[in-house]
Design a protein around this motif. Sequence first.
Motif, PDB file in Angstrom:
ATOM      1  N   TYR A  37       0.862  -1.164   0.000  1.00 22.09           N
ATOM      2  CA  TYR A  37       0.000   0.000   0.000  1.00 22.09           C
ATOM      3  C   TYR A  37       0.909   1.228   0.000  1.00 22.09           C
ATOM      4  O   TYR A  37       2.096   1.129   0.304  1.00 22.09           O
ATOM      5  CB  TYR A  37      -0.892   0.018   1.249  1.00 22.09           C
ATOM      6  N   GLN A  39       0.993   5.731   0.739  1.00 24.67           N
ATOM      7  CA  GLN A  39       0.314   6.936   1.217  1.00 24.67           C
ATOM      8  C   GLN A  39       1.146   8.152   0.823  1.00 24.67           C
ATOM      9  O   GLN A  39       2.277   8.309   1.305  1.00 24.67           O
ATOM     10  CB  GLN A  39       0.108   6.887   2.731  1.00 24.67           C
ATOM     11  N   LYS A  43      -2.824  12.521   1.537  1.00 27.21           N
ATOM     12  CA  LYS A  43      -3.762  11.602   0.880  1.00 27.21           C
ATOM     13  C   LYS A  43      -3.961  10.371   1.736  1.00 27.21           C
ATOM     14  O   LYS A  43      -3.159  10.066   2.620  1.00 27.21           O
ATOM     15  CB  LYS A  43      -3.257  11.205  -0.508  1.00 27.21           C
ATOM     16  N   GLN A  44      -5.042   9.647   1.468  1.00 28.38           N
ATOM     17  CA  GLN A  44      -5.300   8.430   2.210  1.00 28.38           C
ATOM     18  C   GLN A  44      -4.426   7.290   1.695  1.00 28.38           C
ATOM     19  O   GLN A  44      -3.987   7.292   0.540  1.00 28.38           O
ATOM     20  CB  GLN A  44      -6.784   8.049   2.076  1.00 28.38           C
ATOM     21  N   GLU A  46      -3.585   3.904   0.065  1.00 27.39           N
ATOM     22  CA  GLU A  46      -4.261   3.199  -1.006  1.00 27.39           C
ATOM     23  C   GLU A  46      -3.553   1.905  -1.355  1.00 27.39           C
ATOM     24  O   GLU A  46      -2.335   1.785  -1.188  1.00 27.39           O
ATOM     25  CB  GLU A  46      -4.362   4.068  -2.263  1.00 27.39           C
ATOM     26  N   ALA A  60      -3.659  -1.985  -8.456  1.00 26.42           N
ATOM     27  CA  ALA A  60      -4.390  -0.740  -8.677  1.00 26.42           C
ATOM     28  C   ALA A  60      -4.269  -0.368 -10.148  1.00 26.42           C
ATOM     29  O   ALA A  60      -3.235  -0.620 -10.778  1.00 26.42           O
ATOM     30  CB  ALA A  60      -3.810   0.365  -7.813  1.00 26.42           C
TER      31      ALA A  60
END
Length: 120
Positions: A37, A39, A43-44, A46, A60
């Motif tokens: 993941y 970040q 931002k969150q 992801e 993604a």
Amino acid sequence: QVQLVESGGGLVQPGGSLRLSCAASGSILSIHFMGWYRQAPEKQRELVATISRSGNTNYADSVKGRFTISRDSAKNTVYLQMNSLKPDDTAVYYCNALVTSGPLKTEGYWGQGTVVTVSS
């Protein structure tokens, strides 16, 4: 307890490549999913990519065709090969693993993160 340790981050120019590694250690009976993941600032977090115990992968949309996730189950290690890097890929990258460490004990763990900066 289970620990995840990432390595391989750094500064790279646009279009360049980096390879991240994440090694899991500790009380591990089996590792199910492993993944990456990221970040970016403000931002969150992801999802980037995940890989199952059987090798099924998920990416993604923003990284499909550029990033490749793989794992070495014997070493409890997951890798992320990142090619054609863009400034938008700049972020802290976190390793995640779903681990069974005992009877009726399956939990998710996070690494401490490794910084990837894509800039000229």
